[in-house]
Scaffold this motif. Structure first.
Motif, PDB file in Angstrom:
ATOM      1  N   LEU A  54      -5.372  -5.998   1.422  1.00 57.59           N
ATOM      2  CA  LEU A  54      -5.487  -4.560   1.188  1.00 57.59           C
ATOM      3  C   LEU A  54      -6.928  -4.104   1.369  1.00 57.59           C
ATOM      4  O   LEU A  54      -7.194  -3.061   1.972  1.00 57.59           O
ATOM      5  N   ASP A  80      -5.318  -0.442   9.333  1.00 53.55           N
ATOM      6  CA  ASP A  80      -4.001  -1.065   9.267  1.00 53.55           C
ATOM      7  C   ASP A  80      -3.639  -1.560  10.664  1.00 53.55           C
ATOM      8  O   ASP A  80      -2.848  -0.950  11.394  1.00 53.55           O
ATOM      9  N   ARG A 107       0.834  -1.203   0.000  1.00 51.63           N
ATOM     10  CA  ARG A 107       0.000   0.000   0.000  1.00 51.63           C
ATOM     11  C   ARG A 107       0.871   1.255   0.000  1.00 51.63           C
ATOM     12  O   ARG A 107       0.586   2.226  -0.713  1.00 51.63           O
TER      13      ARG A 107
END
Length: 626
Positions: A86, A94, A59
């Motif tokens: 993702l 995250d 990412r």
């Protein structure tokens, strides 16, 4: 007692009516167990931080083709899992919850597929019990809570198996497309593992006389039709003519014949073209970008070498997977002996039985001959085990038989009671021996396992099979919820990598010292810190790095600490001790936190001027020495 022959003729009532409320409840149960505690338990070394770290770096870099971990290429697995993660981190953040979300959803979807597949194979009740068994199997919940490839691979394999079964009943373009799409997605998830496992299951299904029409419809005839005989005749005439014309005509006719035959095969078997369209682009791209390194690592090392050598100390004894299935799939594994013998006796009257048996035994035989053995390798066969258990529960209920009167029923009953009591006693021992925060969840799990086992055994002994099964579903749902939402988060304060990462990060922020790794370097530290970290290879590295950054912070073993404290050009300042449980070595360890600086007035190792000091995270990439 043998399974009654009339069971093979049990009607598949209600197949056309899908009770969506039942599916929703099964999906909700599976999703709850799969998600419980995921955000409160950090990633488990070694694999989870690597997958999550690759996703983060993908990412950050914007490179969706080449996975990297700690700023270096990671060619262990194909790319699809990172793309899915993702999406998971975009939804859940995250963090561990977001990193595990893709696996949790894939595990839930697998349970729903088995619900539908079981209805098609055996009937509505069998599908229900199979899905409930899979949803409450410890190995299934565990893999659905891990940020790795296995739960996702399982989803594609169930889809492919269902498509094959339906194609054995009737031809269908949609089912053909579904099979080849699932196969392609499995190859993008874990390379050739999916096709190899499906092939092993297909061989055993064929060997036992199971349905093979689905495979024939997928592959098609190698010779398209009689129209290819025209080229064959011209080929024979060209040989007969001889001379220069014959020399020219023979190869030309051979090429034309080959192109026509293969072209017609591809046109008729368009599913294989669909497979290539989905899977091939990324493989071509990564092969070019990595100069072939991906294939030497992912296929040469992680496929060929694992099959021929016991790498990374992952060996195993004969019967490894059969033995480990008992605890991993418990309590449902206890019912497998009776379920398997019942299906075996029905395989000639029920093609469904041969299909499920092939799915269970084929991968087992394949994996037993492989030298490297890891517990989750046999996961693709566990949905078939759940189908066998679902069939057994309904067969026992309809026949009104006591489990002890079924062939190997006493064995199943003994396994259910014995393993349940052992797990309950183990939980009670944990409630006494484990640290304070872990005692209460251990005690709660032990009590639930004990009560659930005793009640289920009693019901099975009295012929109330479905009540016993319902008790097992309920008790193990509670146990798995306790483990996921209570026990595992309670382990966090004792885990060494997370404690080290927190300490390194704090010293970096307060003193500006750059974190580096020494011999203690689990991937969890790198993921927790949040950016690539250089690794020290010795005293020279430590000297060079310290002079380029001004100060380093690391967690050292006793021998490393002694070595650096005796270094003539370095000052080593102790900042404390960190003690915790190292999961990789399964023992408590103690590390010393140190800040390393060059001594004033000393020169660099080569005798030249001391390099300019540069601090901050932006310097880490230039410092990497592997």
């Amino acid at each position: 007692m043998d399974a009654p022959a009339t069971l093979a003729e049990a009607p598949h009532e209600g197949r056309r009516r899908l009770p969506w409320r039942e599916a929703a409840l099964i999906g909700l149960l599976a999703l709850t167990l799969n998600l419980a505690g995921n955000g409160r338990a950090s990633l488990w070394d070694r694999d989870e931080p690597r997958y999550a770290g690759c996703t983060r770096e993908m990412r950050q870099s914007g490179d969706l083709i080449q996975p990297t971990f700690n700023a270096e290429p990671r060619y262990h697995k194909p790319v699809l899992i990172y793309w899915l993660m993702l999406g998971g981190t975009a939804i859940g953040g995250d963090n561990p919850f977001g990193a595990r979300l893709a696996s949790s959803l894939a595990g839930t979807a697998s349970c729903l597929l088995i619900w539908g597949f079981g209805r098609r194979l055996f009937g509505p009740a069998q599908g229900r019990w199979a899905a409930l068994a899979l949803a409450t199997a410890p190995i299934m919940v565990a893999e659905s809570k891990l940020a790795t490839t296995d739960a996702t691979l399982l989803l594609w394999l169930i889809g492919a198996q269902w498509s094959v079964w339906e194609l054995s009943q009737r031809p269908s373009r949609w089912l053909t497309a579904a099979f080849w799409s699932c196969l392609a997605l499995s190859v993008l998830t874990k390379g050739p593992a999916g096709p190899v496992i499906l092939t092993s299951a297909a061989i055993m299904t064929w060997w036992w006389g199971g349905p093979t029409a689905g495979y024939r419809r997928l592959i098609g005839p190698l010779w398209p039709d009689a129209s290819g005989l025209d080229e064959g005749l011209r080929f024979r005439e060209a040989i007969a003519r001889g001379g220069l014309a014959g020399l020219v005509a023979v190869p030309a006719t051979m090429i034309a014949l080959t192109l026509r035959v293969t072209g017609r095969w591809f046109v008729r078997n368009w599913g294989f073209l669909l497979f290539l369209a989905i899977a091939a682009p990324w493989y071509v791209a990564i092969g070019i970008l990595s100069d072939g390194s991906f294939f030497s690592v992912a296929w040469g090392y992680h496929v060929v070498k694992r099959a021929t050598e016991a790498i990374e100390t992952h060996g195993g004894f004969p019967g490894y997977y059969a033995v480990l299935t008992l605890p991993l799939l418990y309590p449902w594994s206890a019912l497998l002996p009776a379920g398997l013998v019942g299906l075996w006796r029905q395989r000639r009257q029920m093609p469904e039985a041969a299909f499920v048996l092939g799915w269970i035994i084929g991968p087992l035989l394949l994996l037993e001959v492989m030298r490297t053995k890891i517990i989750h390798y046999y996961l693709p066969a566990y949905p078939a085990c759940a189908l066998a258990v679902g069939w057994l529960i309904v067969a026992l209920s309809r026949s009104e038989l006591n489990l002890r009167r079924w062939t190997l029923g006493s064995t199943s009953l003994g396994l259910l009671a014995g393993v349940g009591i052992a797990l309950s006693v183990g939980g009670l021992a944990g409630a006494v021996a484990l640290p304070g925060a872990l005692r209460w969840p251990s005690l709660a799990a032990a009590v639930v396992i004990g009560l659930g086992t005793l009640y289920s055994v009693d019901r099975l002994r009295n012929g109330a099979t479905e009540r016993a099964a319902a008790s097992l579903v309920g008790s193990w749902a509670v146990v798995l919820l306790i483990m996921g939402a209570w026990f595992l988060p309670s382990v966090e304060p004792y885990r060494l990598p997370q404690k080290v990462a927190k300490a390194l990060d704090q010293i970096e922020r307060t003193e500006g010292a750059v974190p580096v790794l020494a011999s203690f370097k689990p991937p969890g530290i790198i993921y927790s810190i949040g950016y690539p970290i250089p690794e020290l290879l010795g005293r020279v590295d430590a000297d060079n790095f310290a002079r380029r950054t001004g100060a380093l912070v690391s967690a050292l073993m006793p021998l490393e600490l002694e070595m650096l404290r005796n270094h003539p050009r370095l000052d080593v300042e102790i900042r404390g001790e960190v003690e915790g449980f190292n999961v990789e070595r399964f023992r408590n360890e103690e590390l010393t936190l140190v800040v390393i600086r060059p001594k004033p007035g000393t020169t660099s190792p080569d005798g030249g001027p001391v390099p300019a000091v540069a601090r901050g995270r932006e310097t880490l990439e230039s410092l990497r020495i592997k």
